[in-house]
Design a protein around this motif. Structure first.
Motif, PDB file in Angstrom:
ATOM      1  N   PRO A 697      25.096  43.274  54.482  1.00  0.00           N
ATOM      2  CA  PRO A 697      25.953  44.597  53.694  1.00  0.00           C
ATOM      3  C   PRO A 697      26.927  44.941  53.592  1.00  0.00           C
ATOM      4  O   PRO A 697      27.737  45.826  53.299  1.00  0.00           O
ATOM      5  CB  PRO A 697      25.420  45.817  55.442  1.00  0.00           C
ATOM      6  N   ILE A 698      27.992  44.010  54.558  1.00  0.00           N
ATOM      7  CA  ILE A 698      28.847  43.595  53.974  1.00  0.00           C
ATOM      8  C   ILE A 698      29.081  43.783  52.975  1.00  0.00           C
ATOM      9  O   ILE A 698      30.567  43.823  51.929  1.00  0.00           O
ATOM     10  CB  ILE A 698      29.382  43.042  55.098  1.00  0.00           C
ATOM     11  N   ILE A 699      28.622  42.907  51.900  1.00  0.00           N
ATOM     12  CA  ILE A 699      28.804  42.802  50.202  1.00  0.00           C
ATOM     13  C   ILE A 699      28.680  44.607  49.599  1.00  0.00           C
ATOM     14  O   ILE A 699      29.890  44.353  48.979  1.00  0.00           O
ATOM     15  CB  ILE A 699      27.904  41.936  49.617  1.00  0.00           C
ATOM     16  N   SER A 700      27.616  45.389  50.399  1.00  0.00           N
ATOM     17  CA  SER A 700      27.534  46.425  49.590  1.00  0.00           C
ATOM     18  C   SER A 700      29.161  47.432  49.604  1.00  0.00           C
ATOM     19  O   SER A 700      29.056  48.731  48.918  1.00  0.00           O
ATOM     20  CB  SER A 700      26.131  47.632  49.809  1.00  0.00           C
ATOM     21  N   ALA A 701      28.879  47.151  51.217  1.00  0.00           N
ATOM     22  CA  ALA A 701      30.376  47.972  51.335  1.00  0.00           C
ATOM     23  C   ALA A 701      31.339  47.713  50.457  1.00  0.00           C
ATOM     24  O   ALA A 701      32.199  48.187  50.681  1.00  0.00           O
ATOM     25  CB  ALA A 701      30.715  47.078  53.239  1.00  0.00           C
ATOM     26  N   LEU A 705      33.646  49.647  48.284  1.00  0.00           N
ATOM     27  CA  LEU A 705      35.361  49.718  48.153  1.00  0.00           C
ATOM     28  C   LEU A 705      35.916  50.000  47.206  1.00  0.00           C
ATOM     29  O   LEU A 705      36.979  50.322  46.415  1.00  0.00           O
ATOM     30  CB  LEU A 705      35.932  48.885  49.403  1.00  0.00           C
ATOM     31  N   ILE A 706      35.645  48.494  46.008  1.00  0.00           N
ATOM     32  CA  ILE A 706      36.027  48.226  45.184  1.00  0.00           C
ATOM     33  C   ILE A 706      35.882  48.880  43.833  1.00  0.00           C
ATOM     34  O   ILE A 706      36.622  49.641  42.764  1.00  0.00           O
ATOM     35  CB  ILE A 706      35.613  47.045  44.145  1.00  0.00           C
ATOM     36  N   ASP A 707      34.637  49.906  43.535  1.00  0.00           N
ATOM     37  CA  ASP A 707      33.988  51.089  43.040  1.00  0.00           C
ATOM     38  C   ASP A 707      35.081  52.182  43.194  1.00  0.00           C
ATOM     39  O   ASP A 707      35.670  53.167  42.479  1.00  0.00           O
ATOM     40  CB  ASP A 707      32.509  51.142  42.985  1.00  0.00           C
ATOM     41  N   ASP A 708      34.856  52.499  44.621  1.00  0.00           N
ATOM     42  CA  ASP A 708      35.559  54.152  44.751  1.00  0.00           C
ATOM     43  C   ASP A 708      37.297  53.564  43.949  1.00  0.00           C
ATOM     44  O   ASP A 708      37.409  54.349  44.093  1.00  0.00           O
ATOM     45  CB  ASP A 708      35.694  53.700  46.294  1.00  0.00           C
ATOM     46  N   PHE A 724      46.977  47.567  41.880  1.00  0.00           N
ATOM     47  CA  PHE A 724      45.427  47.363  42.362  1.00  0.00           C
ATOM     48  C   PHE A 724      44.844  47.451  41.022  1.00  0.00           C
ATOM     49  O   PHE A 724      43.817  46.386  41.905  1.00  0.00           O
ATOM     50  CB  PHE A 724      45.320  48.976  42.040  1.00  0.00           C
ATOM     51  N   ILE A 725      44.479  47.765  39.933  1.00  0.00           N
ATOM     52  CA  ILE A 725      43.684  46.827  38.930  1.00  0.00           C
ATOM     53  C   ILE A 725      43.808  45.488  39.467  1.00  0.00           C
ATOM     54  O   ILE A 725      42.722  45.333  39.114  1.00  0.00           O
ATOM     55  CB  ILE A 725      44.250  47.715  38.275  1.00  0.00           C
ATOM     56  N   VAL A 726      45.236  44.675  39.288  1.00  0.00           N
ATOM     57  CA  VAL A 726      44.534  43.000  39.682  1.00  0.00           C
ATOM     58  C   VAL A 726      43.748  42.994  40.713  1.00  0.00           C
ATOM     59  O   VAL A 726      43.114  41.648  40.191  1.00  0.00           O
ATOM     60  CB  VAL A 726      45.774  42.640  39.501  1.00  0.00           C
ATOM     61  N   SER A 727      44.018  43.609  41.442  1.00  0.00           N
ATOM     62  CA  SER A 727      43.695  42.776  42.811  1.00  0.00           C
ATOM     63  C   SER A 727      42.323  43.388  43.260  1.00  0.00           C
ATOM     64  O   SER A 727      41.515  42.346  43.810  1.00  0.00           O
ATOM     65  CB  SER A 727      44.227  43.941  44.078  1.00  0.00           C
ATOM     66  N   VAL A 728      41.295  44.525  42.596  1.00  0.00           N
ATOM     67  CA  VAL A 728      40.225  45.005  42.451  1.00  0.00           C
ATOM     68  C   VAL A 728      39.241  44.048  41.097  1.00  0.00           C
ATOM     69  O   VAL A 728      38.388  43.477  41.347  1.00  0.00           O
ATOM     70  CB  VAL A 728      40.493  46.720  41.799  1.00  0.00           C
ATOM     71  N   VAL A 729      40.079  43.533  40.401  1.00  0.00           N
ATOM     72  CA  VAL A 729      39.076  43.188  38.815  1.00  0.00           C
ATOM     73  C   VAL A 729      39.150  41.445  39.593  1.00  0.00           C
ATOM     74  O   VAL A 729      38.114  40.805  39.001  1.00  0.00           O
ATOM     75  CB  VAL A 729      40.116  42.660  38.404  1.00  0.00           C
ATOM     76  N   THR A 730      40.509  41.223  40.260  1.00  0.00           N
ATOM     77  CA  THR A 730      40.067  39.579  40.807  1.00  0.00           C
ATOM     78  C   THR A 730      38.460  38.940  41.699  1.00  0.00           C
ATOM     79  O   THR A 730      37.930  38.092  41.851  1.00  0.00           O
ATOM     80  CB  THR A 730      41.163  39.396  40.767  1.00  0.00           C
ATOM     81  N   LEU A 755      26.078  47.876  37.900  1.00  0.00           N
ATOM     82  CA  LEU A 755      27.540  47.626  37.737  1.00  0.00           C
ATOM     83  C   LEU A 755      27.546  48.242  36.110  1.00  0.00           C
ATOM     84  O   LEU A 755      29.187  48.956  35.665  1.00  0.00           O
ATOM     85  CB  LEU A 755      27.913  46.397  37.697  1.00  0.00           C
ATOM     86  N   ILE A 756      27.022  47.773  35.009  1.00  0.00           N
ATOM     87  CA  ILE A 756      27.564  48.041  33.984  1.00  0.00           C
ATOM     88  C   ILE A 756      27.883  49.538  33.301  1.00  0.00           C
ATOM     89  O   ILE A 756      28.470  50.140  32.836  1.00  0.00           O
ATOM     90  CB  ILE A 756      26.924  47.038  32.915  1.00  0.00           C
ATOM     91  N   SER A 757      25.962  49.738  33.798  1.00  0.00           N
ATOM     92  CA  SER A 757      26.062  50.913  33.219  1.00  0.00           C
ATOM     93  C   SER A 757      26.978  52.046  34.018  1.00  0.00           C
ATOM     94  O   SER A 757      28.303  53.241  33.688  1.00  0.00           O
ATOM     95  CB  SER A 757      24.911  52.152  33.501  1.00  0.00           C
ATOM     96  N   GLN A 758      27.573  51.835  35.262  1.00  0.00           N
ATOM     97  CA  GLN A 758      29.172  52.958  35.842  1.00  0.00           C
ATOM     98  C   GLN A 758      30.157  51.967  35.225  1.00  0.00           C
ATOM     99  O   GLN A 758      30.734  53.332  35.243  1.00  0.00           O
ATOM    100  CB  GLN A 758      28.662  51.679  37.189  1.00  0.00           C
ATOM    101  N   TYR A 759      30.573  51.343  35.016  1.00  0.00           N
ATOM    102  CA  TYR A 759      31.914  50.811  34.300  1.00  0.00           C
ATOM    103  C   TYR A 759      31.744  50.814  33.217  1.00  0.00           C
ATOM    104  O   TYR A 759      32.659  51.785  32.114  1.00  0.00           O
ATOM    105  CB  TYR A 759      31.900  49.418  34.351  1.00  0.00           C
ATOM    106  N   LEU A 760      31.045  51.661  32.004  1.00  0.00           N
ATOM    107  CA  LEU A 760      30.578  51.990  30.720  1.00  0.00           C
ATOM    108  C   LEU A 760      30.550  53.795  30.849  1.00  0.00           C
ATOM    109  O   LEU A 760      31.630  54.494  30.370  1.00  0.00           O
ATOM    110  CB  LEU A 760      29.209  51.737  29.965  1.00  0.00           C
ATOM    111  N   GLU A 761      30.088  54.301  32.013  1.00  0.00           N
ATOM    112  CA  GLU A 761      30.446  55.180  32.058  1.00  0.00           C
ATOM    113  C   GLU A 761      32.736  55.947  32.915  1.00  0.00           C
ATOM    114  O   GLU A 761      33.149  56.465  32.152  1.00  0.00           O
ATOM    115  CB  GLU A 761      29.874  55.881  33.734  1.00  0.00           C
TER     116      GLU A 761
END
Length: 1193
Positions: A697-701, A705-708, A724-730, A755-761
């Motif tokens: 379950p930690i993976i979804s958590a 966090l990344i998405d938020d 922020f952006i660099v750390s989140v993306v890596t 994920l892809i639909s979320q980032y396209l949005e």
């Protein structure tokens, strides 16, 4: 830095640079002897010219200032230089200006060599007393221009006071016709001294020297010493110290007293010392707000203390037998110590220490805590001097009082003063070895002293002084005395040399370590470490943390102490940069002690990672990730997993860090700005370490966090957004790579779709940073996540760029989208017959290149300037990467028109005015041109390009320098395929506002045009291209305004001279027609540029000339006054240049009317004058049109 430090060089082949520095800094002798002689000899000729005299003084200063660090080189030449200048001074015929100029030269020499040495060269015969006294008497103490003269005369008078004759004997020489001069020489000198003690500027510093030389004479002290001291104490008591005048008085008097008690005999001054001390106590100068007064007060106090005590050398002091470095290196250390007990000593005299000494020491101890460094340093030297005359028991009490400064209730000033005092005591042998057990632990604390104060910290001066203590100890003690403390001192110095935030402290620690290695010879692995961590190497903090620390930790004696320091002092540091470097250093140090890291350090960090302190928590989380990843690498080398090194408890603790922070709501507010990137870094490192968290379950958590974080980037301060952006993306990339791939190396379709639909949005979000983060997130996805979604991803990125570019906003998001497009296609690869939803193929290559070529023409601007350049730079880089990939794998799908468009766009960017982006485009252009593996196909005019840009230009051509770049780029104008785009880029540079760029680009352009001047076909083709650019960018002010400026320059330089002989030439007609379309513009710069072009077009013959004149005359009645004024001025110059435009009979009238009329007046007035000009020039009067207020009438 001494020479031995410089010779160590850098560990990475920097010997040549160090040698160059040494040759530059170390001089062999005074090489400007003849130049100096000539300069001094020219003074009689130039002294009347103030400008020439000032120039001569400045030139002499430049010569002398070279010897500031090695003034002793001047010694063999000082005598003749001084004699030449004094001859000018002594000459009775020398005017005052020459005398003052000579004293200015003398002052420059005195400043460089130091007055104590230089004043000894001044003549001090009996015959010099009266002339010098007469000269100083004639001076005006308030004259600000001649202060150098008064300063040097006071020093000279000081030297004349050394004559061994009674000064009263000189008074007899002043008798004239039986009348004796009333004031004796002694009184006159005393009056001069008192006057200049209250003067302003440098003469006040020379007056105490005069007092010390004069008042200590046997004949003077009998008559005037007591009176002078009374006068001085009266001046001190009456001075309030509130104004600058009062402060000057106090400063002069205190300096004179300090000099007197320093140079006078103890027996003469002992009776006065208690009185002076009482007066000083009453004045309470230690509480003064002026550091200058507090310093001289401490200086005088210590001189009084030395007066109270008998001048003797303490028999109990510690003496090191050999202080020579050469002797230490050549003789065995076992026989190096000569203790006081083995020497023949005189028995200490039993005498009572005056009570005043206690008061003196109390003042000096207070001075150690002063807020100014100069006061603390003076107090420290006073402590050393006074202690050296005390009995052993009292001296030990003083040492104990100094050690009381090292209390965490004291300020950093007290710590700094205490360190300076300990260094002085140790250097003088007054800190006995028995005290080292108390002193060394305090110095170890001082080496890491760092106190947070607001947004910064204090303590760098304390650490620097602690290094000085260690340096002094190495010279003061025998190796066997320091042997028990070697490990502590060596480790502490190396930790400071490598991990201190302040460069001065790192260098001081390096120098202290080097001194200990040379003097003591007991520091483990000293020579090897000194070579790696020398003065230059420790100058770069990244090099210290990431490289030097690893080398030093390779020696077992230092490994754990360095790791412990990073854990206890650096991962909780107030500076985020230091915390980050510390965690990277721990990663690099882990292979040196993996078991210690896994069993001791990591559990300790895991506790801190969920603690209360924000900075400690941030550093600990980062460190946990770095150490875990380093342990994974260590395990991998022995075919083990990270689980074999880390205990299950630690694994669970690592996994639960996020949950604990989330429960405590520590991702919000200011703390969230540190916690979110830290956890993202932890996610990245744990994913790379292949932790067994799949389907946990930690993976979804973590994903939540990344998405938020991507959605809330705009809520955090601007200073951390990029991190922020660099750390989140890596983190996202590593998470997907490790946990979203099934056993068949395929993506989990459910997660992939989400994920892809979320980032396209997210690409359509109203928040800029969310768009940037979403674009980068799409670009960082692994190949298996992109598979079968390529078309959707590329379409979303392309649509976002098209919409935002049209609207002129979200430029940073377009830049990131362009980068992501290249990353996505580089991961998918090329397959000519593949699916456009999975790879780059023949079906989508045109669309991809079209998108990048469109992005390379992004010229969006806002208040920050040309922000579209960010997109252009990203597009150029992406084009290079994709082109090389396609050329290597499937060159057949790389169509000629795509390569042509790409190379032309790069040529255009390489001709732009911005140096940075021009260099970026130029380097990519050359890289593609000369790339051999693979060769880029279909480059237009490749042979000609290789002749213009030979292979050596890849390294030799500096695209940042306009003087180099435009010489090459203008040659592309001769190639038809490149002419349009190159000229388009050049027009912006030639007509731009950057002077250097405009100068060199226009110079290169006119050189090219000169070469085709007689080639009518080439010139015609060039003009047609120019007209096409003008027509295509008529309403584009970015291009049209500089293009018009370039056209005006070309017309002024007669570029089209061969075309002007033909009446009504089509070039002139077309240019006139295009310029007429701009007459309704409200851009003043554009209209003025049109005026310049009109005035240049007048050189064309035929009916077109009348049309040009008509346009100019209409502009004389333009709505904007500045346009009317500019037009009249340009027309005036035009008529003078081309005298065949107007009838000679009316030319003078036309010129007078143009120059005399106030064209900024109201339109009704100027219209009459304009109509008169129309009649004289034979041009029909324009008819007013009232519909459009902006229309010229």
């Amino acid at each position: 830095m001494d020479l031995s430090e410089a010779e160590n060089g850098s560990p990475e082949g920097g010997e040549e640079e160090v040698d160059a520095i040494i040759k530059t800094c170390v001089l062999g002798g005074f090489s400007e002897s003849s130049e100096t002689r000539t300069l001094i000899g020219s003074l009689p000729e130039i002294h009347e010219d103030d400008r020439a005299g000032e120039f001569a003084v400045q030139k002499f200063k430049v010569i002398m200032d070279r010897y500031q660090d090695q003034p002793h080189l001047l010694d063999p030449h000082l005598e003749w230089v001084t004699d030449m200048l004094l001859n000018l001074v002594r000459n009775e015929n020398s005017p005052p200006s020459l005398v003052h100029l000579s004293f200015q030269f003398l002052y420059v020499i005195c400043k460089v060599r130091g007055y104590k040495v230089f004043m000894q060269l001044l003549p001090h015969e009996v015959a010099d007393v009266h002339p010098v006294l007469e000269m100083i008497s004639r001076q005006d103490p308030t004259d600000l221009k001649t202060w150098e003269t008064r300063y040097m005369l006071l020093l000279w008078l000081s030297m004349t006071c050394l004559i061994p004759f009674d000064l009263s004997r000189l008074d007899g020489h002043l008798e004239s016709e039986g009348v004796r001069v009333k004031e004796p020489v002694m009184e006159r000198i005393l009056a001069v001294a008192k006057t200049y003690l209250f003067a302003m500027g440098s003469p006040r510093d020379a007056a105490p020297v005069l007092v010390s030389k004069f008042m200590t004479r046997p004949d003077v002290k009998q008559k005037h010493l007591g009176c002078f001291l009374d006068w001085s104490l009266t001046s001190i008591s009456q001075s309030s110290g509130d104004s600058m005048i009062e402060i000057r008085k106090l400063d002069g008097v205190l300096q004179s007293l300090a000099k007197l008690f320093k140079h006078g005999k103890r027996d003469d001054f002992l009776q006065y010392a208690p009185i002076v001390l009482r007066n000083l106590e009453q004045k309470r100068l230690s509480e003064s707000s002026e550091a200058m007064l507090r310093k001289i007060h401490i200086k005088l106090i210590q001189r009084l203390g030395l007066t109270f005590l008998k001048p003797r050398l303490a028999a109990w002091r510690y003496e090191r037998g050999s202080r020579s470095l050469a002797a230490n290196l050549s003789v065995s250390h076992t026989a190096a110590t000569v203790t006081p007990e083995t020497k023949t000593q005189e028995q200490e005299e039993d005498y009572d220490i005056p009570e005043e000494v206690e008061t003196v020491i109390e003042h000096l101890l207070i001075g150690l805590k002063d807020k100014e460094t100069v006061v603390r340093w003076s107090a420290a030297k006073g402590i050393g001097r006074v202690t050296g005359r005390l009995p052993k028991e009292l001296a030990d009490d003083v040492v104990g009082s100094v050690l009381d400064c090292f209390n965490f209730q004291e300020t950093d000033n007290a710590w700094h003063g205490g360190c300076l005092a300990l260094a002085e005591l140790g250097r003088r042998g007054l800190l006995l070895p028995s005290r080292l057990t108390d002193v060394v632990p305090l110095i170890m604390k001082a080496l890491t002293y760092d106190e947070k104060r607001g947004a910064c910290s204090v303590g760098s001066n304390v650490r620097d002084a602690a290094c000085y203590v260690c340096w002094s100890f190495s010279r003061a003690y025998d190796p066997k005395e320091l042997q028990p403390f070697v490990t502590q001192i060596a480790s502490a110095l190396l930790i400071t040399a490598v991990f201190d935030r302040n460069i001065n402290c790192r260098r001081a620690a390096s120098a202290a370590f080097q001194e200990n290695v040379g003097r003591q010879g007991t520091f483990p692995h000293g020579i090897d470490i000194v070579t790696a961590a020398d003065y230059f190497a420790v100058g770069m903090i990244n090099n210290c943390y990431l490289n030097i620390s690893v080398f030093i930790a390779g020696f077992p004696e230092y490994t754990k102490s360095m790791i412990e320091h990073l854990i206890s002092r650096k991962i909780n540091h107030w500076d985020g940069v230091i915390r980050l470097l510390a965690t990277k250093a721990l990663h690099n140090l882990t292979p040196q002690a993996p078991d210690y890291m896994a069993t001791t350090v990591l559990p300790q960090l895991l506790t801190t990672a969920v603690g209360v302190d924000l900075h400690s928590r941030h550093g600990a989380i980062l460190a946990c990730g770095e150490i875990t990843y380093a342990l994974y690498k260590v395990a991998l080398q022995s075919n083990r997993t990270v689980m074999d090194l880390i205990s299950p408890e630690c694994v669970d603790a690592l996994k639960n860090i996020h949950n604990l922070l989330h429960e405590r709501k520590q991702y919000r507010g200011f703390g969230g700005a540190l916690m979110r990137p830290a956890i993202c870094s932890l996610i990245e490192k744990l994913s790379l370490s292949k932790m067994p968290f799949k389907n946990d379950p930690i993976i979804s958590a973590w994903q939540s966090l990344i998405d938020d974080t991507l959605k809330t980037l705009h809520l955090f301060s601007s200073g951390v957004k990029e991190d922020f952006i660099v750390s989140v993306v890596t983190a996202l990339s590593a998470l997907c790579e490790e946990f979203y791939q099934d056993q068949e190396n395929q993506a989990d379709t459910q997660i992939q779709d989400v994920l892809i639909s979320q980032y396209l949005e997210g690409l359509m979000s109203p928040q800029l940073l969310t768009r940037c983060g979403s674009a980068r997130a799409l670009g960082c996805l692994p190949r298996f996540m992109i598979h079968s979604k390529l078309k959707q991803i590329f379409g979303g990125l392309e649509q976002m760029c098209a919409v935002s570019q049209k609207e002129g906003n979200f430029t940073e998001a377009r830049r990131d989208a362009v980068r992501s497009v290249a990353q996505v296609f580089l991961k998918t690869g090329v397959c000519p017959d593949g699916s456009p939803d999975s790879v780059l193929c023949s079906e989508n290559v045109v669309e991809v290149f079209g998108f990048l070529l469109c992005s390379i023409n992004d010229y969006t601007t806002d208040s920050r300037g040309d922000i579209g350049a960010w997109v252009r730079k990203a597009a150029m880089t992406s084009l290079q990467e994709i082109t090389l990939m396609v050329s290597s794998s499937a060159p057949e799908i790389l169509l000629p028109n795509l390569v042509k468009s790409m190379m032309c766009c790069l040529a255009q960017q390489a001709a732009q005015q911005n140096d940075h982006y021009r260099a970026h485009a130029g380097n990519i252009f050359l890289h593609l041109l000369h790339h051999t593996e693979p060769v880029v196909p279909h480059i237009p005019h490749k042979e000609e390009l290789l002749n213009i840009f030979p292979a050596e230009t890849i390294t030799s051509l500096n695209w940042n320098a306009p003087s180099q770049a435009f010489k090459y780029i203008t040659q592309l104008l001769g190639l038809p395929e490149y002419q349009y785009h190159t000229l388009l880029g050049l027009s912006v540079s030639v007509g731009g506002i950057t002077e250097s760029t405009a100068h060199h680009s226009s110079q290169s352009l006119f050189a090219f045009l000169k070469g085709i001047q007689k080639d009518i076909d080439a010139l015609t083709q060039f003009t047609q291209t120019l007209l096409r650019i003008f027509k295509n960018n008529l309403q584009n002010d970015r291009v049209s305004v500089p293009l018009l400026m370039m056209l005006s320059q070309m017309l002024a330089n007669n570029v089209f001279e061969i075309l002007t002989t033909q009446e009504n030439h089509q070039v002139c007609v077309d240019l006139l027609g295009l310029c007429k379309e701009l007459r309704k513009s409200r851009n003043v710069a554009k209209i003025r540029a049109c005026i310049y072009v009109y005035c240049g077009l007048i050189q064309f013959e035929g009916d077109v000339r009348k049309k040009v004149l008509s346009q100019l005359l209409m502009l004389l009645c333009h709505t904007f006054p500045i346009i009317r004024k500019t037009t009249s001025g340009e027309m005036y110059e035009m008529l003078l240049t081309y005298n065949d435009v107007a009838d000679p009979d009316v030319l003078e009238d036309v010129l007078n009317l143009l120059s005399d009329t106030q064209w900024e007046s109201d339109l009704a007035t100027v219209r009459e004058c304009r109509n008169q000009l129309c009649d004289w020039l034979g041009v029909p009067r324009p008819r007013p049109i009232t519909k459009d207020p902006d229309q010229v009438s």
